[in-house]
Design a protein around this motif. Sequence first.
Motif, PDB file in Angstrom:
ATOM      1  N   TYR A  81       0.858  -1.196   0.000  1.00  0.00           N
ATOM      2  CA  TYR A  81       0.000   0.000   0.000  1.00  0.00           C
ATOM      3  C   TYR A  81       0.890   1.241   0.000  1.00  0.00           C
ATOM      4  N   PRO A  82       1.046   1.880  -1.169  1.00  0.00           N
ATOM      5  CA  PRO A  82       1.934   3.038  -1.228  1.00  0.00           C
ATOM      6  C   PRO A  82       1.314   4.259  -0.542  1.00  0.00           C
ATOM      7  N   PRO A  83       2.130   5.026   0.150  1.00  0.00           N
ATOM      8  CA  PRO A  83       1.602   6.196   0.867  1.00  0.00           C
ATOM      9  C   PRO A  83       0.953   7.232  -0.051  1.00  0.00           C
ATOM     10  N   GLN A  84       1.321   7.241  -1.332  1.00  0.00           N
ATOM     11  CA  GLN A  84       0.714   8.197  -2.262  1.00  0.00           C
ATOM     12  C   GLN A  84      -0.791   7.966  -2.386  1.00  0.00           C
ATOM     13  N   LEU A  85      -1.242   6.726  -2.188  1.00  0.00           N
ATOM     14  CA  LEU A  85      -2.679   6.458  -2.265  1.00  0.00           C
ATOM     15  C   LEU A  85      -3.409   7.111  -1.102  1.00  0.00           C
ATOM     16  N   ALA A  86      -2.839   7.051   0.072  1.00  0.00           N
ATOM     17  CA  ALA A  86      -3.453   7.728   1.219  1.00  0.00           C
ATOM     18  C   ALA A  86      -3.512   9.232   0.963  1.00  0.00           C
ATOM     19  N   ASP A  87      -2.431   9.772   0.395  1.00  0.00           N
ATOM     20  CA  ASP A  87      -2.403  11.207   0.078  1.00  0.00           C
ATOM     21  C   ASP A  87      -3.484  11.579  -0.930  1.00  0.00           C
ATOM     22  N   ALA A  88      -3.847  10.621  -1.810  1.00  0.00           N
ATOM     23  CA  ALA A  88      -4.873  10.869  -2.829  1.00  0.00           C
ATOM     24  C   ALA A  88      -6.278  10.560  -2.309  1.00  0.00           C
ATOM     25  N   GLY A  89      -6.389  10.136  -1.041  1.00  0.00           N
ATOM     26  CA  GLY A  89      -7.699   9.861  -0.453  1.00  0.00           C
ATOM     27  C   GLY A  89      -8.207   8.455  -0.687  1.00  0.00           C
ATOM     28  N   ILE A  90      -7.344   7.542  -1.108  1.00  0.00           N
ATOM     29  CA  ILE A  90      -7.735   6.145  -1.331  1.00  0.00           C
ATOM     30  C   ILE A  90      -7.308   5.334  -0.117  1.00  0.00           C
ATOM     31  N   SER A  91      -8.282   4.778   0.591  1.00  0.00           N
ATOM     32  CA  SER A  91      -7.976   4.044   1.822  1.00  0.00           C
ATOM     33  C   SER A  91      -7.352   2.689   1.500  1.00  0.00           C
ATOM     34  N   GLN A  92      -6.678   2.126   2.485  1.00  0.00           N
ATOM     35  CA  GLN A  92      -6.095   0.799   2.300  1.00  0.00           C
ATOM     36  C   GLN A  92      -7.195  -0.239   2.083  1.00  0.00           C
ATOM     37  N   ASP A  93      -8.349  -0.084   2.728  1.00  0.00           N
ATOM     38  CA  ASP A  93      -9.463  -1.009   2.512  1.00  0.00           C
ATOM     39  C   ASP A  93      -9.942  -0.961   1.061  1.00  0.00           C
ATOM     40  N   ASP A  94     -10.066   0.255   0.505  1.00  0.00           N
ATOM     41  CA  ASP A  94     -10.479   0.379  -0.896  1.00  0.00           C
ATOM     42  C   ASP A  94      -9.430  -0.217  -1.832  1.00  0.00           C
ATOM     43  N   TYR A  95      -8.175   0.015  -1.545  1.00  0.00           N
ATOM     44  CA  TYR A  95      -7.079  -0.540  -2.347  1.00  0.00           C
ATOM     45  C   TYR A  95      -7.107  -2.069  -2.300  1.00  0.00           C
ATOM     46  N   ASN A  96      -7.282  -2.633  -1.112  1.00  0.00           N
ATOM     47  CA  ASN A  96      -7.344  -4.090  -0.972  1.00  0.00           C
ATOM     48  C   ASN A  96      -8.559  -4.665  -1.695  1.00  0.00           C
ATOM     49  N   ALA A  97      -9.675  -3.950  -1.663  1.00  0.00           N
ATOM     50  CA  ALA A  97     -10.872  -4.417  -2.378  1.00  0.00           C
ATOM     51  C   ALA A  97     -10.625  -4.450  -3.878  1.00  0.00           C
ATOM     52  N   MET A  98      -9.932  -3.451  -4.403  1.00  0.00           N
ATOM     53  CA  MET A  98      -9.605  -3.421  -5.825  1.00  0.00           C
ATOM     54  C   MET A  98      -8.676  -4.573  -6.173  1.00  0.00           C
ATOM     55  N   LEU A  99      -7.655  -4.777  -5.372  1.00  0.00           N
ATOM     56  CA  LEU A  99      -6.710  -5.854  -5.661  1.00  0.00           C
ATOM     57  C   LEU A  99      -7.371  -7.234  -5.585  1.00  0.00           C
ATOM     58  N   SER A 100      -8.378  -7.384  -4.729  1.00  0.00           N
ATOM     59  CA  SER A 100      -9.014  -8.689  -4.570  1.00  0.00           C
ATOM     60  C   SER A 100      -9.784  -9.138  -5.814  1.00  0.00           C
ATOM     61  N   VAL A 101     -10.133  -8.204  -6.697  1.00  0.00           N
ATOM     62  CA  VAL A 101     -10.852  -8.559  -7.929  1.00  0.00           C
ATOM     63  C   VAL A 101     -10.022  -8.306  -9.186  1.00  0.00           C
ATOM     64  N   LEU A 102      -8.815  -7.824  -9.007  1.00  0.00           N
ATOM     65  CA  LEU A 102      -7.941  -7.528 -10.137  1.00  0.00           C
ATOM     66  C   LEU A 102      -7.413  -8.820 -10.755  1.00  0.00           C
ATOM     67  N   ILE A 103      -7.544  -8.942 -12.065  1.00  0.00           N
ATOM     68  CA  ILE A 103      -6.932 -10.038 -12.802  1.00  0.00           C
ATOM     69  C   ILE A 103      -5.681  -9.472 -13.447  1.00  0.00           C
ATOM     70  N   TYR A 104      -4.537 -10.031 -13.128  1.00  0.00           N
ATOM     71  CA  TYR A 104      -3.302  -9.530 -13.714  1.00  0.00           C
ATOM     72  C   TYR A 104      -2.423 -10.700 -14.124  1.00  0.00           C
ATOM     73  N   SER A 105      -1.541 -10.416 -15.030  1.00  0.00           N
ATOM     74  CA  SER A 105      -0.620 -11.425 -15.533  1.00  0.00           C
ATOM     75  C   SER A 105       0.611 -10.710 -16.055  1.00  0.00           C
ATOM     76  N   PHE A 106       1.762 -11.192 -15.673  1.00  0.00           N
ATOM     77  CA  PHE A 106       3.012 -10.602 -16.120  1.00  0.00           C
ATOM     78  C   PHE A 106       3.778 -11.645 -16.927  1.00  0.00           C
ATOM     79  N   TRP A 107       3.906 -11.402 -18.218  1.00  0.00           N
ATOM     80  CA  TRP A 107       4.634 -12.285 -19.127  1.00  0.00           C
ATOM     81  C   TRP A 107       5.816 -11.532 -19.718  1.00  0.00           C
ATOM     82  N   THR A 108       6.826 -12.273 -20.118  1.00  0.00           N
ATOM     83  CA  THR A 108       7.922 -11.636 -20.846  1.00  0.00           C
ATOM     84  C   THR A 108       7.716 -11.750 -22.347  1.00  0.00           C
TER      85      THR A 108
END
Length: 82
Positions: free
Chosen positions: A33-60
């Motif tokens: 949880y980067p501190p810049q998100l708190a500065d932008a008004g995004i709570s850690q709970d909201d960030y965690n909720a977003m990550l819990s539904v995020l589909i991501y994949s990192f390929w080379t």
Amino acid sequence: MPLSADGSEPATYYGLHAWVTEDFQTLIETWAYPPQLADAGISQDDYNAMLSVLIYSFWTDYTGHFTAVCAEHGLKRIEVAL
């Protein structure tokens, strides 16, 4: 890009394909949880909720990556008429 299970509206997901830094990949994979998100008004709970539904994949190898990830999760592109 709008996505849905059958390729028709309404979109249930939105997708994008992007090149990212190793720091960004680590941020997503570790749920840091980067501190810049708190500065932008995004709570850690909201960030965690977003990550819990995020589909991501990192390929080379980017060839067909977006299409493969969509197929793996049962999603199809919604063709938008211009």
